[in-house]
Design a protein around this motif. Structure first.
Motif, short mmCIF file in Angstrom:
data_model
loop_
_atom_site.label_atom_id
_atom_site.label_comp_id
_atom_site.label_asym_id
_atom_site.label_seq_id
_atom_site.Cartn_x
_atom_site.Cartn_y
_atom_site.Cartn_z
N CYS A 20 0.86 -1.19 0.00
CA CYS A 20 0.00 0.00 0.00
C CYS A 20 0.89 1.24 0.00
CB CYS A 20 -0.87 0.06 1.25
SG CYS A 20 -2.07 -1.28 1.40
N PHE A 21 0.31 2.36 -0.42
CA PHE A 21 1.02 3.63 -0.28
C PHE A 21 0.04 4.73 0.08
CE2 PHE A 21 0.11 3.29 -4.81
CZ PHE A 21 -0.34 4.56 -5.17
N CYS A 22 0.56 5.76 0.73
CA CYS A 22 -0.23 6.90 1.17
C CYS A 22 0.27 8.15 0.46
CB CYS A 22 -0.07 7.12 2.67
SG CYS A 22 -0.63 5.76 3.67
N CYS A 23 -0.65 8.96 0.00
CA CYS A 23 -0.32 10.24 -0.61
C CYS A 23 -0.75 11.36 0.32
CB CYS A 23 -1.07 10.42 -1.93
SG CYS A 23 -0.52 9.34 -3.23
N ALA A 24 0.20 12.16 0.78
CA ALA A 24 -0.11 13.36 1.54
C ALA A 24 -0.22 14.49 0.52
CB ALA A 24 1.00 13.65 2.54
N MET A 25 -1.33 15.25 0.60
CA MET A 25 -1.59 16.27 -0.41
C MET A 25 -2.10 17.55 0.24
SD MET A 25 -3.46 13.93 -3.31
CE MET A 25 -4.79 13.48 -2.24
N GLU A 26 -2.15 18.60 -0.54
CA GLU A 26 -2.75 19.86 -0.09
C GLU A 26 -4.23 19.68 0.21
OE1 GLU A 26 -1.57 22.99 0.40
OE2 GLU A 26 0.49 22.41 0.03
N THR A 27 -4.86 18.70 -0.41
CA THR A 27 -6.30 18.48 -0.25
C THR A 27 -6.64 17.35 0.72
OG1 THR A 27 -6.29 17.05 -2.19
CG2 THR A 27 -6.81 19.37 -2.54
N GLY A 28 -5.65 16.80 1.43
CA GLY A 28 -5.91 15.73 2.40
C GLY A 28 -5.00 14.55 2.21
N LYS A 40 -8.07 2.79 -1.34
CA LYS A 40 -8.62 2.09 -0.17
C LYS A 40 -9.34 3.03 0.79
CE LYS A 40 -7.92 -1.77 0.45
NZ LYS A 40 -8.75 -2.90 0.06
N GLY A 41 -8.98 4.31 0.77
CA GLY A 41 -9.61 5.26 1.67
C GLY A 41 -9.04 6.65 1.47
N HIS A 42 -9.69 7.63 2.10
CA HIS A 42 -9.20 9.00 2.02
C HIS A 42 -9.69 9.80 3.22
CE1 HIS A 42 -13.17 9.26 0.10
NE2 HIS A 42 -13.21 10.47 0.62
N LEU A 43 -8.96 10.84 3.52
CA LEU A 43 -9.33 11.83 4.53
C LEU A 43 -9.32 13.18 3.83
CD1 LEU A 43 -7.01 10.54 7.39
CD2 LEU A 43 -9.48 10.25 7.23
N ASP A 44 -10.44 13.86 3.83
CA ASP A 44 -10.57 15.12 3.11
C ASP A 44 -9.93 16.28 3.87
OD1 ASP A 44 -11.99 14.04 0.97
OD2 ASP A 44 -13.88 14.15 2.08
N HIS A 45 -9.75 17.38 3.16
CA HIS A 45 -9.15 18.59 3.71
C HIS A 45 -9.90 19.08 4.94
CE1 HIS A 45 -8.07 22.88 3.90
NE2 HIS A 45 -6.89 22.45 3.48
N GLU A 46 -11.20 18.94 4.97
CA GLU A 46 -12.00 19.37 6.12
C GLU A 46 -11.66 18.56 7.37
OE1 GLU A 46 -13.57 18.48 3.13
OE2 GLU A 46 -13.48 20.57 2.48
N GLN A 47 -11.25 17.30 7.20
CA GLN A 47 -10.93 16.44 8.33
C GLN A 47 -9.52 16.66 8.85
OE1 GLN A 47 -12.11 12.94 5.91
NE2 GLN A 47 -13.03 12.23 7.82
N VAL A 48 -8.55 16.78 7.94
CA VAL A 48 -7.14 16.80 8.35
C VAL A 48 -6.36 18.02 7.87
CG1 VAL A 48 -6.99 14.30 8.58
CG2 VAL A 48 -6.46 15.36 6.38
N GLY A 49 -6.93 18.87 7.04
CA GLY A 49 -6.18 20.00 6.49
C GLY A 49 -5.19 19.53 5.44
N SER A 50 -4.22 20.37 5.11
CA SER A 50 -3.19 19.96 4.15
C SER A 50 -2.13 19.16 4.90
CB SER A 50 -2.59 21.17 3.45
OG SER A 50 -1.99 22.04 4.38
N MET A 51 -1.57 18.17 4.24
CA MET A 51 -0.65 17.24 4.88
C MET A 51 0.75 17.35 4.28
SD MET A 51 -1.88 15.04 7.19
CE MET A 51 -2.50 16.47 8.01
N GLY A 52 1.75 17.19 5.13
CA GLY A 52 3.14 17.15 4.70
C GLY A 52 3.66 15.74 4.58
N LEU A 53 3.16 14.85 5.44
CA LEU A 53 3.65 13.47 5.47
C LEU A 53 2.60 12.57 6.11
CD1 LEU A 53 6.18 11.57 5.13
CD2 LEU A 53 6.76 12.18 7.46
N VAL A 54 2.45 11.38 5.57
CA VAL A 54 1.56 10.37 6.13
C VAL A 54 2.29 9.04 6.09
CG1 VAL A 54 -0.64 9.17 5.90
CG2 VAL A 54 -0.50 11.55 5.29
N GLU A 55 2.23 8.29 7.18
CA GLU A 55 2.83 6.96 7.26
C GLU A 55 1.77 5.97 7.71
OE1 GLU A 55 5.79 5.48 6.75
OE2 GLU A 55 6.96 7.25 6.24
N MET A 56 1.74 4.81 7.07
CA MET A 56 0.82 3.73 7.42
C MET A 56 1.60 2.62 8.12
SD MET A 56 -1.15 1.25 4.76
CE MET A 56 -2.84 1.72 4.72
#
Length: 90
Positions: A20-28, A40-56
């Motif tokens: 699997c891989f995770c994409c940290a983006m300006e939009t979540g 497999k899933g997503h977290l929107d900008h309203e939930q988490v803001g913009s992201m710099g790094l995500v690790e699973m």
């Protein structure tokens, strides 16, 4: 002309077995399975803001989130802790 929000990827990280891989983006955050390639899933900008790094963690539902980009929601912990602690999302 209205300004469009940034949609760039700030980080792309694979899990430990690279299934699997995770994409940290300006939009979540977006989480993808590699074989077959599908979201497999997503977290929107309203939930988490913009992201710099995500690790699973392996193939679990545990994610470590580090805010970044233009509008991070988790950039600092209001001065109460000398070392900011990244939030975990389950």
């Amino acid at each position: 002309m209205t300004q469009q929000p940034l949609r760039g990827v700030t980080s792309l990280r694979f899990n430990q077995d690279q299934s699997c891989f995770c994409c940290a983006m300006e939009t979540g955050v977006r989480i993808y399975n590699v074989e077959p390639l599908m979201e497999k899933g997503h977290l929107d900008h309203e939930q988490v803001g913009s992201m710099g790094l995500v690790e699973m963690l392996h193939r679990s539902n545990l994610l470590a989130l580090v805010g970044g980009g233009s509008s991070p929601k988790f950039s600092e912990i209001s001065g109460k802790c000398p070392h900011p602690i990244p939030p975990l999302w389950e």
